[in-house]
Design an enzyme around this catalytic site. Structure first.
Site, PDB file in Angstrom:
ATOM      1  N   ARG A 128      91.132 -17.426  89.263  1.00  0.00           N
ATOM      2  CA  ARG A 128      91.249 -18.305  88.235  1.00  0.00           C
ATOM      3  C   ARG A 128      92.667 -18.889  87.726  1.00  0.00           C
ATOM      4  NH1 ARG A 128      88.937 -16.301  82.262  1.00  0.00           N
ATOM      5  NH2 ARG A 128      91.239 -15.707  82.203  1.00  0.00           N
ATOM      6  N   THR A 139      94.264 -23.851  83.646  1.00  0.00           N
ATOM      7  CA  THR A 139      92.882 -24.481  83.277  1.00  0.00           C
ATOM      8  C   THR A 139      91.797 -23.540  82.945  1.00  0.00           C
ATOM      9  OG1 THR A 139      92.499 -24.636  85.599  1.00  0.00           O
ATOM     10  CG2 THR A 139      93.769 -26.550  84.839  1.00  0.00           C
ATOM     11  N   ASP A 168      93.924  -7.570  82.225  1.00  0.00           N
ATOM     12  CA  ASP A 168      93.604  -8.188  83.668  1.00  0.00           C
ATOM     13  C   ASP A 168      92.927  -6.990  84.467  1.00  0.00           C
ATOM     14  OD1 ASP A 168      93.762  -9.022  86.345  1.00  0.00           O
ATOM     15  OD2 ASP A 168      94.853 -10.801  85.661  1.00  0.00           O
ATOM     16  N   ASP A 189      94.800  -6.853  88.147  1.00  0.00           N
ATOM     17  CA  ASP A 189      96.250  -6.238  88.039  1.00  0.00           C
ATOM     18  C   ASP A 189      95.970  -4.710  87.775  1.00  0.00           C
ATOM     19  OD1 ASP A 189      97.707  -8.486  88.645  1.00  0.00           O
ATOM     20  OD2 ASP A 189      97.701  -9.061  86.535  1.00  0.00           O
TER      21      ASP A 189
HETATM   22  C1  PRP Z   1      89.106 -12.356  86.901  1.00  0.00           C
HETATM   23  C2  PRP Z   1      87.727 -11.591  87.021  1.00  0.00           C
HETATM   24  C3  PRP Z   1      86.656 -12.749  87.434  1.00  0.00           C
HETATM   25  C4  PRP Z   1      87.240 -13.543  86.674  1.00  0.00           C
HETATM   26  C5  PRP Z   1      86.426 -13.976  85.201  1.00  0.00           C
HETATM   27  O1  PRP Z   1      89.571 -12.863  88.333  1.00  0.00           O
HETATM   28  O2  PRP Z   1      87.861 -10.572  88.002  1.00  0.00           O
HETATM   29  O3  PRP Z   1      86.819 -12.986  88.585  1.00  0.00           O
HETATM   30  O4  PRP Z   1      88.755 -13.667  86.287  1.00  0.00           O
HETATM   31  O5  PRP Z   1      87.100 -15.060  84.533  1.00  0.00           O
HETATM   32  P1  PRP Z   1      86.075 -16.436  84.527  1.00  0.00           P
HETATM   33  O6  PRP Z   1      84.528 -15.889  83.995  1.00  0.00           O
HETATM   34  O7  PRP Z   1      86.496 -17.073  83.303  1.00  0.00           O
HETATM   35  O8  PRP Z   1      86.028 -17.347  85.788  1.00  0.00           O
HETATM   36  P2  PRP Z   1      91.223 -13.504  88.647  1.00  0.00           P
HETATM   37  O9  PRP Z   1      90.778 -14.906  88.643  1.00  0.00           O
HETATM   38  O10 PRP Z   1      92.119 -13.007  87.503  1.00  0.00           O
HETATM   39  O11 PRP Z   1      91.482 -13.031  90.007  1.00  0.00           O
HETATM   40  P3  PRP Z   1      91.802 -11.552  90.610  1.00  0.00           P
HETATM   41  O12 PRP Z   1      90.471 -10.664  90.502  1.00  0.00           O
HETATM   42  O13 PRP Z   1      92.339 -11.834  91.693  1.00  0.00           O
HETATM   43  O14 PRP Z   1      92.796 -10.843  89.605  1.00  0.00           O
HETATM   44  N1  URA Z   2      89.812 -11.828  83.928  1.00  0.00           N
HETATM   45  C1  URA Z   2      90.234 -10.485  83.526  1.00  0.00           C
HETATM   46  O1  URA Z   2      90.509  -9.921  84.690  1.00  0.00           O
HETATM   47  N2  URA Z   2      90.097 -10.291  82.463  1.00  0.00           N
HETATM   48  C2  URA Z   2      89.749 -10.930  81.147  1.00  0.00           C
HETATM   49  O2  URA Z   2      89.674 -10.547  80.001  1.00  0.00           O
HETATM   50  C3  URA Z   2      89.339 -12.185  81.558  1.00  0.00           C
HETATM   51  C4  URA Z   2      89.313 -12.670  82.961  1.00  0.00           C
END
Ligand code: PRP
Ligand code: URA
Length: 209
Positions: free
Chosen positions: A104, A108, A200, A203
């Site tokens: 994400r 944006t 997150d 993380d």
């Molecule tokens: C997080 C989570 C989802 C997304 C959710 O991933 O694991 O994939 O955000 O957000 P959304 O519903 O607004 O799209 P992130 O993009 O942080 O990537 P990561 O898993 O690599 O940390």
């Molecule tokens: N992605 C995450 O990991 N946590 C949130 O709360 C939203 C998006």
């Protein structure tokens, strides 16, 4: 018609509360994500089709139910969805595993795809799509778009925590998939983080912050 199942099992609720705690470290967070995925997987797979096959016990031969059809595929949304895979594989060790890489954009909040590798004959399989967080819904919607473009018709999305905004968006974009939610939280904040959420997920699973 889509089925939305919000978990109400006290074990799942308890484990989600432990995951939320900011003092829960990486090792315990990972274990909890796997355990919750297994408990949710048990619910999500309750309608797997079976067929009767002959089984010979030491006493007699009889027709008994076994899972029917092609092996299902687990396709986590990278990275955080990886943390749920082993929980589902504990239930279905022979499942195939694919990967969809989405991140994400921090400003944006739009999802961007960076990787995709899917098992053969994906269009003939039940596809389980795990991702711990359903926030705006953008990542889940894009992942389902992608899987559908490969011909998949039988899709179940599974998340540990959802925001109402993301759940509505996913239902509207893909009214034909089943959605399993560990807990439906309150709302999204101005950074599109789920409140109260758990921070997150990627993380916390991988210890990258
Ligand atoms: C997080 C989570 C989802 C997304 C959710 O991933 O694991 O994939 O955000 O957000 P959304 O519903 O607004 O799209 P992130 O993009 O942080 O990537 P990561 O898993 O690599 O940390
Ligand atoms: N992605 C995450 O990991 N946590 C949130 O709360 C939203 C998006």
């Amino acid at each position: 018609m889509s089925k939305v199942v919000i978990m109400d099992h006290p074990l799942i609720k308890h484990k989600i509360s432990l995951m939320r705690d900011e003092n829960t470290g990486t090792k315990d967070f990972r274990v909890l994500a796997e355990e919750i995925a297994m408990l949710m997987g048990y619910e999500a797979l309750r309608d797997l089709p079976t067929e009767l096959v002959p089984v010979k016990s030491p006493v007699a031969e009889s027709m008994q139910p076994m899972i029917w059809g092609k092996k299902l595929a687990v396709v986590p949304i990278l990275r955080a969805g990886l943390g749920m895979v082993n929980g589902i594989l504990a239930l279905v060790p022979t499942a195939k595993v694919g990967h969809i890489g989405l991140y994400r954009d921090e400003v944006t909040h739009e999802p961007h795809e960076y990787y995709c590798k899917l098992p053969e004959h994906i269009d003939e399989r039940l596809v389980i799509l795990p991702d711990p967080m359903l926030a705006t819904g953008g990542s889940a919607i894009q992942a389902v778009d992608f899987i559908k473009a490969k011909g998949c018709k039988n899709i179940k999305f599974m998340c540990i925590i959802a925001a109402p905004e993301g759940l509505e968006a996913l239902k509207e974009a893909h009214p034909d998939i089943d959605i399993y939610v560990g807990n439906l939280d309150d709302h999204l904040n101005e950074d599109a983080y789920i409140v109260p959420g758990l921070g997150d997920a990627g993380d916390r699973i991988f210890g990258t912050k």
